[in-house]
Design a protein around this motif. Structure first.
Motif, mmCIF file in Angstrom:
data_model
loop_
_atom_site.group_PDB
_atom_site.id
_atom_site.type_symbol
_atom_site.label_atom_id
_atom_site.label_comp_id
_atom_site.label_asym_id
_atom_site.label_seq_id
_atom_site.Cartn_x
_atom_site.Cartn_y
_atom_site.Cartn_z
ATOM 1 N N GLY A 71 -24.636 11.759 -1.230
ATOM 2 C CA GLY A 71 -23.926 11.610 0.039
ATOM 3 C C GLY A 71 -23.116 12.836 0.414
ATOM 4 N N HIS A 72 -22.932 13.712 -0.558
ATOM 5 C CA HIS A 72 -22.211 14.953 -0.292
ATOM 6 C C HIS A 72 -22.998 16.122 -0.885
ATOM 7 N N GLN A 102 -31.201 3.093 1.058
ATOM 8 C CA GLN A 102 -31.239 4.467 1.543
ATOM 9 C C GLN A 102 -29.818 5.021 1.520
ATOM 10 N N LYS A 103 -29.563 5.902 0.563
ATOM 11 C CA LYS A 103 -28.210 6.396 0.354
ATOM 12 C C LYS A 103 -27.882 7.582 1.255
ATOM 13 N N ALA A 104 -28.859 8.427 1.463
ATOM 14 C CA ALA A 104 -28.555 9.644 2.223
ATOM 15 C C ALA A 104 -29.845 10.238 2.763
ATOM 16 N N ASP A 119 -23.877 14.168 -6.010
ATOM 17 C CA ASP A 119 -23.528 13.055 -5.127
ATOM 18 C C ASP A 119 -24.386 13.221 -3.866
ATOM 19 N N HIS A 174 -35.424 11.701 2.378
ATOM 20 C CA HIS A 174 -34.662 10.464 2.239
ATOM 21 C C HIS A 174 -34.328 10.272 0.758
ATOM 22 N N GLY A 202 -26.032 15.692 3.198
ATOM 23 C CA GLY A 202 -26.157 14.276 2.877
ATOM 24 C C GLY A 202 -25.727 13.390 4.016
ATOM 25 N N ASP A 203 -26.505 13.389 5.070
ATOM 26 C CA ASP A 203 -26.218 12.479 6.181
ATOM 27 C C ASP A 203 -26.425 11.035 5.721
ATOM 28 N N PRO A 204 -25.886 10.110 6.478
ATOM 29 C CA PRO A 204 -26.191 8.711 6.163
ATOM 30 C C PRO A 204 -27.698 8.477 6.231
ATOM 31 N N GLY A 205 -28.150 7.471 5.522
ATOM 32 C CA GLY A 205 -29.578 7.169 5.497
ATOM 33 C C GLY A 205 -30.136 6.941 6.880
ATOM 34 N N GLN A 206 -31.333 7.441 7.079
ATOM 35 C CA GLN A 206 -31.993 7.286 8.371
ATOM 36 C C GLN A 206 -33.295 6.527 8.179
#
Lengths: 197, 426
Positions: free
Chosen positions: B132-133, B96-98, B130, B84, B55-59
């Motif tokens: 993001g994780h 864009q969450k992750a 989650d 995405h 879950g990287d930050p949104g790109q």
């Protein structure tokens, strides 16, 4: 390239031995239908050459349709010379034609995976001999028979289709548009019959 | 004189015959120059790649592919890069969450909090409770056999080195080959959603895919096309250990897969293969039907199928049209009416509304009477290629990114938001 040089040299040689000065230049039209034969088989060709003649010489501008491999429209300079003093009667002649040929592309199927095909003009030329059979001594109208060897060059650029992505089942190596370029050198014999007026 | 002429003509005829017969000795020359983009894979340890799917930050979006929605989230495939995850709680302001960095990814399927995705030849199950994780919790290696690029099973392609090159050859093969076209079929998203969630003993609801889906989840099983001639069934009752239930030889040139009524329809270049799901673990062939040419999707409701055909693809075909078929008996679909189009691709249906990507717009039709479609409005979305329409929310994927529209008033849909793509080359 070799044929082009041959055409130039032969043309210069013919002009060097010319016998001008007997009459004024007069209009003439030579019109042919013929068969172009080469590796691919036999195809049709039509030509019309319109120009001026004086003595044994004829210089004209030619055009027509050439169906060998791809349909094209040749546009060329034509130089003919009667042989053996045959200008006043039936007899043999030699001819040299050289110029370009313009693609007239329509209706050809797209090869698998190709979205567009574009053609570029190329050299078109031939050289040979023929026989003129006049209808009478008092007229310029005559039947024509001609045999020649020719060359027709064309280049083509094909652009592949964008990849399908339904399911995106392809790797990135398959996801770019590719281009294929083709240079065609077609060598043919031409046998044609025509009418001169 | 006449005798002389006859001899000359005879001579010419003989010469002509001789010359033409010699034409077989002539040889044309064709020089072919093929310009390629050469891709050289860069490998990395599979273990490190899997660990990095967290879950990287949104790109920014580079090349949008398949789209999938579930609950308030949009899952948008970035072709061969990953997924995405977009919070769409407010369609006017999607966030864009992750980003799930999954090299080689193209397909998406979700049940409950588990996302199933392909990573080249591997099938991964990822816990997205989650986003993001996110965490990879299971895998089935070498399931998608058609995308095996590995030098060994411990490595996977992490990136590509791109280089243009040209290959020149003399007198290549010259035959022209026209490929038969292809038709792809998929299901009305709402119907697919209902069907895939109707099977008992499931541990969570699935989402909705666009009209390009390559895998689908029904009950305890994931159905996918592991390579172009077979159908793979994966038992996902234990998401940490997805296991291959069966793999059957299912047809030729398979591309898409989707549920329809109590069956699976496998879209191929030759038509559609129909498989019964009476035994969910072992689909059984129950027929097939053909349709026109072109590689475009089809949607189907209970009675009708809507097919778009468009020219300009490697599938051949020259038609640009929307075909409506009577599909009451799916193996005997028959044409009801053809509607001319510009260059239609993806399509979707919500109730009596039909949505068709028809470059340079998306068209909205009243499909109450399939034999007499009435266009209600158009939306300017250049090169739109897929969409999902449900509950008055229309998601459209195009070259420009992700667009969302409200169509409470189908005659005047309203643009809610637009997530653009990153046009700079990475």
């Amino acid at each position: 390239m070799s044929l082009r040089i041959l055409l130039v040299v032969a043309g210069c040689t013919l002009f060097a031995g010319a016998g001008f000065g007997q009459r004024s230049w007069k209009f003439r039209s030579d019109n042919y239908v013929g068969i172009v034969a080469g590796e691919l088989g036999n195809y049709g060709q039509v030509q019309t050459v319109n120009g001026l003649y004086k003595g044994p010489w004829f210089v004209g501008i030619g055009t027509g349709l050439d169906y060998y491999r791809f349909r094209t429209v040749p546009l060329y300079l034509s130089v003919n010379r009667d042989l053996f003093g045959s200008k006043e009667s039936s007899g043999f002649f030699i001819s040299l034609n050289g110029g370009t040929t313009l693609p007239w592309f329509s209706g050809y199927p797209m090869p698998y995976g190709i979205q567009s095909r574009t053609f570029s003009p190329g050299f078109w030329g031939n050289g040979g001999f023929g026989y003129r059979q006049k209808l009478s001594e008092k007229t310029d109208k005559a039947f024509l028979f001609s045999i020649s060897y020719g060359m027709k060059k064309l280049s083509e650029k094909q652009k592949s289709l964008p990849p399908l992505c339904f399911g995106c089942m392809y790797g990135p190596e398959q996801q770019t548009t590719q281009t294929y370029e083709y240079d065609y050198v077609n060598r043919t014999f031409l046998f044609s019959i025509g009418f001169q007026f | 004189m006449r005798k002389k002429t006859s001899w000359v003509l005879l001579g010419i005829a003989v010469a002509a015959g001789g010359v033409l017969s010699l034409s077989g000795c002539l040889r044309d020359t064709i020089t072919e120059t093929r310009k390629y983009t050469l891709y050289t894979p860069v490998y990395a340890l599979k273990s490190s790649i899997l660990a990095a799917i967290n879950g990287d930050p949104g790109q920014t979006i580079a090349q949008p592919g398949q789209i999938y929605i579930k609950d308030n989230f949009i899952y948008l495939n970035d072709v061969n890069k990953g997924i995405h995850v977009i919070d769409n709680s407010d369609p006017s302001h999607p966030v864009q969450k992750a980003f799930l960095n999954i090299p080689g990814n193209s397909g998406i399927g979700i049940r409950g909090n588990i996302l199933y995705a392909d990573m080249y030849s591997d099938l991964l199950s990822i816990d997205i409770t989650d986003p993001g994780h996110a965490k990879v919790i299971g895998h089935l290696f070498n399931f998608f056999g058609y995308r095996t690029y590995g030098i060994d099973s411990t490595r996977v392609i992490a990136s590509w080195i791109v280089k243009d090159t040209a290959i020149v050859s003399l007198n290549p093969g010259r035959g022209l080959y026209l490929a038969p076209g292809t038709t792809y079929y998929t299901l009305d998203p709402a119907a697919a959603y209902a069907l895939s969630n109707s099977t008992a003993q499931t541990s969570g609801n699935t989402g909705i895919a666009g009209s390009e889906a390559m895998m689908t989840l029904i009950g305890n099983y994931l159905y996918a096309i592991p390579e172009e001639h077979s159908l793979g069934v994966v038992d996902i009752r234990d998401s940490t250990h997805p296991t291959l239930a069966t793999r059957i030889s299912a047809g030729f040139d398979l591309e898409t897969i989707f549920p329809f009524q109590d069956k699976l329809l496998l879209g191929s270049r030759e038509g559609v293969y129909v498989y019964s799901l009476a035994n969910a673990a072992v689909p059984v062939y129950s027929g097939q039907f053909q349709h026109g040419r072109a590689c475009d999707p089809v949607i189907a409701d209970q009675d009708y199928a809507y097919v778009t055909l468009h020219s300009g693809t490697s599938c051949g075909g020259s038609a640009n049209e929307l075909d409506v078929l009577d599909a009451k008996v799916v193996t005997q679909a028959s044409l009801v009416k053809t509607y001319p189009m510009n260059g239609p691709t993806g399509l979707g249906k919500d109730g009596s509304l039909l949505f068709v990507c028809d470059n340079p717009v998306v068209k909205l039709f009243d499909a109450s009477d399939p034999a007499n479609l009435k266009m209600l409005s158009t939306l300017a979305v250049n090169h739109a290629f897929d969409l999902i329409a449900i509950n008055h929310l229309l998601l459209v994927i195009g070259d420009g990114g992700l667009y969302e529209f409200d169509y409470h008033d189908p005659g005047r849909p309203v643009l809610l938001s637009h997530l653009p793509i990153n046009t700079t080359k990475s």
